[in-house]
Write an enzyme that holds these catalytic residues in place. Structure first.
Site, short mmCIF file in Angstrom:
data_model
loop_
_atom_site.label_atom_id
_atom_site.label_comp_id
_atom_site.label_asym_id
_atom_site.label_seq_id
_atom_site.Cartn_x
_atom_site.Cartn_y
_atom_site.Cartn_z
N ASP A 94 -8.40 5.63 -2.35
CA ASP A 94 -7.49 4.55 -1.94
C ASP A 94 -7.00 3.83 -3.18
O ASP A 94 -7.70 3.00 -3.76
CB ASP A 94 -8.22 3.57 -1.01
CG ASP A 94 -7.25 2.55 -0.42
OD1 ASP A 94 -6.10 2.49 -0.89
OD2 ASP A 94 -7.65 1.84 0.52
N CYS A 108 0.81 -1.21 0.00
CA CYS A 108 0.00 0.00 0.00
C CYS A 108 0.84 1.26 0.00
O CYS A 108 0.44 2.28 -0.55
CB CYS A 108 -0.98 -0.01 1.16
SG CYS A 108 -0.19 -0.27 2.73
N HIS A 117 -2.21 0.55 6.95
CA HIS A 117 -2.52 0.85 5.56
C HIS A 117 -2.09 2.27 5.26
O HIS A 117 -1.87 3.08 6.17
CB HIS A 117 -4.04 0.68 5.34
CG HIS A 117 -4.44 0.66 3.90
ND1 HIS A 117 -3.85 -0.14 2.98
CD2 HIS A 117 -5.41 1.35 3.24
CE1 HIS A 117 -4.41 0.04 1.80
NE2 HIS A 117 -5.37 0.96 1.93
#
Lengths: 311, 647
Positions: free
Chosen positions: B466, B406, B450
């Site tokens: 995202d 991520c 994350h």
């Protein structure tokens, strides 16, 4: 059934024995209680303090036949229970009863005999009968053994093991007389003469009735609680090496009943239990700890009594 | 009065004392200097040898020497003799030395009390269930040693049993004191050391690998209690916001004092309570974006929730969030300027890509659309072990390796947007989490860490995008394990093939959480809440103390009743007799518990000769009533005569 007044006659026995054995009323009562409870008595003391005289006096006052067996190291079981001898006239073996066939047996210095001979007597005491050459012969009723024993520290003795000690309902010590009693003994008439002059106060049948009455003395629930508490204390407390057995508890109750009867009561009080406790419990108990060996029976009993509240 | 000789300690009592000292010292050995642990164990061992061989204890001179040498060692180690750690070290030293001069019972008691004190010292270092269990075991051993001092002949098993029983009897009092004793805010004796042990967690910078490292840890970051758990794709727990980029590492905005901008709450309100594990940083985690702030917290200009001091103990706070909020529409140009800054000479291909989007589409929305489309179609995949990247990390990720975690996705996305002239920044935190079925707490672990992106649009303000979700939707919709290729090294808890182990672990977590919530975290608020539930409205300390006293009395009564239950009901005759004993006790003739009736009567008769006949009659009567046939008439007579007996 005798009324609680009947023990008055027994008081005479105590009093008359006291005229022979001076200053030992407590021990005389314990001995008589032991006899009433159908138990046997072990007297442990030094020679010459009046063990034999006590046994003799009791037998005479109760109108019982009396035999004395002096135990020695070369004695055999047959010397006690009897032996079969071939009778030429009838052409058969005939049993010659030993000295144990009597009402009161004084087994003097029982710890001088070998264990085998000792056990012959002890078996007769327990079974109240003798088996010789395959035939069982009952011993007379009442049957009462007073065994005397020198303290085991003396040389040349075979001390009775715990299991044998347990067969005696009580063990008592006579001890030295106090000054006044001893003076009377020394200054007065020969005790043997007094002994010879004693008249029976009771018949053997009356004694049996008393024994029966003792078994009917009432034991209430709280008293059984007390006896149980005493026994439990010896089992649970670290003060004792080994606790009292159920047989010891039964003995304690039987002796307490006899004591209560002697005291003229038809019910047992904690006082009675405490009175017989030194005699009944002390030869079955061993105090633990360093100083235990030096404790006298009274001290042992006091230690136990003071550890148990009366329920 | 003669002074009694002090009672000597027997060898078996000494063994108990040594065992107690050992059980108190052993748990502390990891927390004191190594040399001191070794010294303490050696001293105890030496005392054991002396006890075994029954040799004389060392002379006082050597003990004094050892005391000074040990204290000097502690001083050298800590530079002071005061404070928690040197204090514990000194006590350990003294406890190890004390048995060497323990000759009498009094010395033994000193050892015991030192042991009790050191048992408490364990809580300086850890307060977990395991620690508590260990302390209980130690206390049983120490109490058994105390018992052996009182009763030297008791068997070890009896001593342990007695000690356990005593602790059990004390348990109701302990519980009462725990629940009702007025609480003070904060830990009583400073910070437990384990507050700092959970140092895994997000850091305040992000470089390739910093978050994927966390993916290996199933340590708990925090727990949350929702009234109703929101859908998974809303579970973005906001942490540090990273604006500055130097070509490799993202860092938070450090130079501008950002004013907090108003934001308008939108969407449903979510209320929840978070129990945050200590992480030694100031961040508090809350769902984007928090509405009502917890007490003692503040919010920065980039909407980070911060505690006033670093979180060094487990912290519980209530917070509310609105999952849809337009925030920062009036963002200052300075902030936006910084959200556009790109370091020179890095990632030329991505710069060109962004430039291309801007050239093609004039509006910000269209540029964002293009960027989104690019991440959807570039064929990027998720990997816990992405290849190492060189100087132009973003370029290499987007066009060559196409594998990343991520931090790669969010970093590249923000970089590309900035290249296209859109203000954007990286937001780190946690995404997702799961409900522990055994206690209902929503648990967020380190592997849920994350990073995502936030882009500023003129009429919407800061908007969450995202990029990981664009390329690898399963990371958000399911979890980490679903997003990575099969066979990647994953924490046990995320693996589907070890269900039983997972269940065991979840159960353990639930128990540990209960412990944390209700034992360690039983603070004034919890106490108030709990007492409220018990029906005490707004309890103050006076009311609590009164309740405590009353309840402690009740517990004591209960225990006494329980002890008395064993005893036979005292019957009427005995009651009368005992009454007589008490009455005469006031005149100096108390009945001892073991004294038989006639013997007691004799004693009274000696003291009061004029009443001798009467007391003897009474005691005989008592004997008849209690130990003979119970006759109600006699019982009444007994009662009357005892009542009238007045020597």
């Amino acid at each position: 059934m005798l009324s609680p007044k009947s023990p008055k006659r027994l008081e005479h026995v105590v009093g008359a024995t006291g005229s022979v054995i001076l200053g030992k009323e407590g021990q005389i009562r314990l001995a008589l209680a032991c006899l009433l409870a159908k138990g046997h008595l072990l007297i442990e003391d030094l020679p010459g303090v009046g063990k034999t005289t006590l046994a003799h006096a009791l037998a005479q006052l109760l109108g019982l036949s009396f035999q004395r067996i002096q135990f020695t190291s070369d004695m055999l079981p047959a010397d006690i229970i009897g032996v079969s001898v071939f009778d030429r006239d009838s052409g058969a073996f005939r049993f010659h009863p030993g000295p144990v066939f009597t009402h009161v047996v004084l087994a003097d210095e029982v710890n001088r005999a070998t264990p085998k001979t000792q056990s012959a007597l002890l078996e007769a005491m327990e079974e109240r009968q003798v088996t010789a050459e395959g035939q069982t012969r009952p011993l007379p009723e009442p049957f009462f053994v007073i065994a005397t024993q020198n303290p085991s520290t003396q040389i040349g003795t075979y001390p009775l093991p715990e299991s044998q000690l347990d067969r005696f309902l009580m063990r008592i010590e006579l001890g030295y007389p106090d000054r006044a009693a001893e003076r009377e003994l020394l200054a007065g008439v020969d005790r043997r003469e007094v002994l010879a002059g004693l008249q029976p106060c009771l018949s053997p049948e009356e004694l049996l009735t008393h024994q029966k009455a003792v078994r009917a003395v009432q034991v209430a629930e709280p008293l059984i609680d007390y006896v149980q508490a005493l026994v439990a204390q010896t089992r649970e407390s670290p003060d004792w090496q080994v606790g009292l057995s159920p047989r010891a508890a039964l003995a304690l109750l039987a002796a307490s009943r006899a004591w209560a009867w002697l005291e003229g009561r038809d019910h047992v009080l904690p006082d009675d239990v405490q009175a017989v406790l030194p005699g009944v419990a002390c030869h079955r108990l061993h105090a633990a700890g360093e100083s235990a060996a030096r404790l006298t029976p009274t001290e042992v009993a006091t230690r136990l009594i003071e550890a148990v509240p009366i329920p | 009065m003669a002074k009694s000789k002090p009672q000597a300690v027997t060898p078996s009592q000494t063994w108990w004392l040594l065992a107690a000292a050992l059980s108190a010292l052993l748990p502390l050995t990891p927390h004191v200097p190594y040399w001191l642990s070794a010294l303490a164990l050696t001293l105890l061992g030496g005392r054991a040898v002396l006890n075994r061989t029954q040799r004389r204890l060392p002379a006082r001179f050597w003990l004094i020497l050892l005391t000074f040498a040990g204290s000097a060692g502690v001083l050298a180690q800590f530079r002071t003799l005061f404070g928690q750690n040197p204090g514990v070290a000194l006590l350990v030293l003294f406890l190890a030395l004390k048995p060497l001069e323990t000759r009498t019972r009094r010395d033994g008691l000193a050892v015991i009390f030192l042991c009790y004190f050191l048992v408490l010292a364990q809580f300086f270092f850890a307060q977990s269930i395991a620690t508590a269990a260990m302390t209980v075991a130690t206390i049983v051993a120490v109490t058994a040693a105390l018992g052996s001092l009182a009763d030297g002949r008791a068997r070890p098993a009896d001593l342990l049993r007695r000690s356990g029983l005593m602790l059990l009897q004390a348990a109701p009092f302990m519980l009462l004191l725990f629940v009702l004793f007025p609480r003070v805010q904060g830990p009583l004796w400073g910070l437990p050391r384990d507050a700092f042990s959970a140092l895994t967690g997000l850091s305040d910078s992000m470089a390739p690998g910093s978050i994927s490292n966390l993916s290996q840890s199933d340590a708990i970051a925090f727990r949350a209690k929702f009234s109703e758990t929101p859908p998974r794709d809303l579970l973005y727990w906001r942490g540090p916001v990273l604006t500055e980029f130097d070509g490799r590492t993202w860092r938070p905005e450090g130079r501008l004092a950002l004013p907090r901008l108003a934001y308008a709450p939108q969407g449903p309100l979510i209320e929840y309570e978070v129990t945050l594990e200590a992480h030694a940083k100031r961040w508090l985690f809350a769902l984007e974006l928090p509405g009502n702030l917890p007490s003692d917290s503040l919010m920065t200009g980039d909407y980070q929730l911060l505690a006033r001091t670093p979180v060094t103990t487990r912290l519980r706070y209530s917070v509310t969030s609105h999952t849809a909020m337009a925030a920062g529409r009036e963002e200052s140009s300075a902030v936006l300027q910084r959200a556009l800054a790109l370091p020179g000479d890095f990632n030329p291909r991505t710069r060109a890509l962004g430039q291309g989007w801007r050239d093609q589409d004039k509006t910000d929305e269209a540029v964002l659309e293009a960027a989104t489309r690019f991440f959807l179609t570039q064929g990027l995949s998720y990997s816990l072990t992405p290849p190492l990247l060189g100087r132009h990390g973003v370029d290499e990720f987007l066009f060559e390796s196409r594998q990343g975690f991520c931090e790669h996705f969010s970093g590249a996305f923000v970089f590309a947007l900035r290249a296209a002239g859109l203000p954007a920044r990286v937001v780190t935190g946690y995404q997702g989490g799961e409900t522990n079925p055994f206690d209902g707490y929503f648990t967020v672990r380190q592997y849920d860490a994350h990073a995502w992106a936030e882009v500023w649009l003129k009429d919407r303000g800061w908007t969450r995008i995202d990029p990981t979700a664009l390329s690898v939707p399963s990371r958000i919709s399911q979890n980490l394990a679903a997003a990575v290729p099969a066979g990647s090294p994953l924490p046990l808890l995320t693996r589907a093939d070890l269900a039983w182990l997972r269940e065991l672990r979840l159960r353990f977590d639930a128990v540990a959480n209960t412990w944390n919530q209700w034992v360690i975290g039983y603070n004034p608020e919890r106490q108030r809440e709990f007492l409220n539930r018990l029906g005490m409205r707004a309890p103050d300390w006076r009311q609590m103390t009164a309740t405590l006293a009353v309840l402690a009395g009740l517990v004591l009564l209960g225990l006494t009743a329980w002890a008395l239950r064993q005893r036979r009901r005292v019957d009427a005759a005995q009651r009368a007799w005992l009454r007589l004993g008490r009455r005469l006790g006031r005149r100096g003739l108390p009945r001892t518990p073991w004294e038989a009736p006639l013997a007691y009567a004799d004693r009274i008769a000696v003291r009061f000769p004029e009443s001798a006949a009467e007391i003897r009659a009474i005691s005989a009567l008592y004997g008849r009533v209690r130990y003979g046939n119970l006759d109600p008439v006699l019982l009444d007579e007994l009662k009357t005569r005892i009542a009238r007996f007045q020597p």
